[in-house]
Design an enzyme around this catalytic site. Structure first.
Site, PDB file in Angstrom:
ATOM      1  N   HIS A 121     -18.591 -10.306 -40.134  1.00  0.00           N
ATOM      2  CA  HIS A 121     -18.086 -11.558 -40.619  1.00  0.00           C
ATOM      3  C   HIS A 121     -17.726 -11.298 -42.344  1.00  0.00           C
ATOM      4  CE1 HIS A 121     -18.444 -15.022 -37.966  1.00  0.00           C
ATOM      5  NE2 HIS A 121     -19.004 -13.898 -37.413  1.00  0.00           N
ATOM      6  N   ASP A 143     -17.564 -18.984 -44.919  1.00  0.00           N
ATOM      7  CA  ASP A 143     -17.664 -18.925 -43.307  1.00  0.00           C
ATOM      8  C   ASP A 143     -17.354 -20.295 -42.755  1.00  0.00           C
ATOM      9  OD1 ASP A 143     -18.530 -18.224 -40.688  1.00  0.00           O
ATOM     10  OD2 ASP A 143     -18.277 -16.258 -41.483  1.00  0.00           O
ATOM     11  N   ASP A 148     -17.235 -14.525 -28.260  1.00  0.00           N
ATOM     12  CA  ASP A 148     -15.915 -14.657 -28.101  1.00  0.00           C
ATOM     13  C   ASP A 148     -15.091 -13.463 -27.358  1.00  0.00           C
ATOM     14  OD1 ASP A 148     -15.788 -12.849 -29.992  1.00  0.00           O
ATOM     15  OD2 ASP A 148     -14.069 -13.402 -31.146  1.00  0.00           O
ATOM     16  N   GLN A 149     -15.902 -12.484 -26.834  1.00  0.00           N
ATOM     17  CA  GLN A 149     -15.200 -11.112 -26.099  1.00  0.00           C
ATOM     18  C   GLN A 149     -14.918 -11.642 -25.046  1.00  0.00           C
ATOM     19  OE1 GLN A 149     -18.579  -8.433 -26.392  1.00  0.00           O
ATOM     20  NE2 GLN A 149     -18.828  -8.892 -28.673  1.00  0.00           N
TER      21      GLN A 149
END
Length: 464
Positions: free
Chosen positions: A24, A126, A384-385
């Protein structure tokens, strides 16, 4: 690092809050560097943990890429003195996040003092930091959250409550529900329940991390603008939908192309080795800085590479090499492929000899593969893969997603054959190169990402 800028000659002060885990912080610094160049009369105070700052600033400082109006500040990692870790998943993240609101406030006070009393005029954070919405409201400044992944995962978190209402919470890893399509969400008709990140409708929906993401989804409409590391042409339907839900939705990526860092040192001579290979013949294998496949999958992958005789570069930690089949290194290293502890991934993927990328499907890796015009074989692990893998295979059609979600020798051999030697591979290469062209246009002088970045600069500086 630079000395703190003083208030003299500056008309704005942006507090940038980075999430120090995973990948990130690096794209957040890249965005900050570019903003600092566009807005030279604005101070940027970059808040991050010491360990993460050392990692992300090392290359930038070395090449003097950090502008004089950027100053790094160190945050506490949230781990109490003498704390004994229990082994709980995401324990470090939970400790950091619980301490973060206070840590950020204290760090901002120090930054304001360093800047000669120049008050913070904008928060760029973020997106994970949902509490920044309240902080910005209290301070009377704009909140600009940055989602470092793609629109599909952001949509899943934004619509979490709606999805739960429609589907109900599903336990036991969504057994019996994996193949149900998420047709109730615009642009996600090819996404299935089993592709959703843990904590949306299956897994521990009450974990700290799941609740954090749910709160984020609820807070984002309060933002002056939501920033995202993608380009709008990649997912126009989802992008258009989210644009209607937020005050402003600014696609400003791919960040690694919009705000490039200098080419990383090719310490292990990957590029000279690639120069000796045939066009689009090499498999590049890399799983990012966090993920390592389990030992039996490493064995399957090694056996498949050797049996297929496909030339390869494999970025693998030294600690994982002991799990490879006996004699594999001796039989293949140098002759068929090279194994390295680290590779300059963007440079490797941009090389014409690379024909396929075997990846976990993390967002940064995905957009770097698209920018290089390289088809993918995705083996998702978490987060999220799975969503990304589904998009790669069924929506963009630029690669394959391994099923049933694990490496097998036969599955890898078949996937390599399809992409490198069969008609299917020609189609995938054509599709990924078409996306690469759209990406190149988006970051061009009049492209969508460039225009959106200029709109972002107007938020952070009174006189951009």
């Amino acid at each position: 690092m630079q000395q703190p800028p003083t208030s003299h000659g500056y008309d704005g002060h942006v507090a940038v809050m980075a999430f120090p885990f995973g990948t990130h912080a690096a794209p957040m610094l890249a965005v900050t560097r570019r903003l600092a160049t566009y807005c030279p009369t604005t101070i940027f105070s970059f808040f991050n943990t010491s360990e993460s700052n050392i990692s992300v600033f090392s290359t930038a400082d070395e090449h003097k890429l950090v502008a004089p109006n950027v100053k790094a500040y160190e945050l506490a990692d949230g781990v109490p003195e003498g704390y004994a870790f229990t082994g709980k998943p995401q324990e470090r993240i939970e400790l950091f996040m619980k301490a973060a609101p206070r840590s950020f406030r204290e760090a901002m006070e120090a930054a304001v003092s360093d800047a000669g009393g120049k008050a913070v005029s904008c928060l760029v954070t973020d997106a994970f930091f949902w509490f920044a919405a309240e902080m910005a409201e209290e301070m009377g400044v704009a909140w600009l959250p940055f989602w470092t992944a793609g629109v599909c995962s952001l949509s899943a978190h934004f619509y979490t409550d709606y999805i739960r209402d429609r589907l109900g919470s599903v336990r036991d890893d969504a057994v019996g529900h994996e193949e149900e399509p998420i047709s109730c969400i615009p642009g996600m008709s090819k996404i299935k329940v089993g592709d959703l990140p843990e904590g949306v409708v299956f897994g521990d929906t009450q974990s700290f991390f799941s609740c954090m993401l749910q709160k984020m989804g609820l807070a984002l409409p309060k933002a002056a603008a939501v920033l995202i590391n993608t380009f709008q042409e990649l997912d126009p339907t989802i992008t258009s939908d989210l644009n209607s839900k937020f005050k402003k939705f600014l696609t400003i990526g791919p960040v690694h192309s919009m705000s490039p860092s200098p080419a990383a040192a090719d310490t292990y001579t990957c590029i000279p080795w690639l120069h000796k290979q045939k066009l689009a013949s090499v498999a590049y294998v890399g799983f990012g800085s966090v993920t390592t496949p389990p030992p039996h999958e490493l064995v399957a992958l090694a056996e498949a590479l050797e049996a297929s005789n496909v030339p390869f570069i494999w970025s693998i930690r030294d600690s994982a090499k002991g799990n490879l089949p006996g004699g594999f290194l001796e039989r293949t290293h140098g002759s068929q492929g090279i194994l390295v502890p680290w590779a300059p991934q963007t440079s490797v993927l941009a090389h014409v000899a690379v024909g396929v990328f075997i990846t976990h499907g993390g967002w940064n890796s995905l957009v770097e593969s698209v920018a290089g015009g390289v088809p993918m074989i995705c083996r998702p692990f978490f987060g999220d893969q799975r969503l990304n893998g589904r998009m790669v295979q069924d929506v963009w059609q630029v690669g394959l997603k391994l099923g049933p979600g694990a490496f097998t020798k036969d599955g890898i051999i078949e996937s390599l054959d399809q992409i490198l030697y069969q008609e299917k591979g020609k189609i995938l290469r054509h599709n990924v190169r078409a996306l690469k062209q759209l990406s190149d246009i988006a970051i061009g002088p009049n492209g969508s990402s460039t225009i959106n970045f200029m709109a972002l600069s107007e938020f952070v500086s009174p006189n951009p």
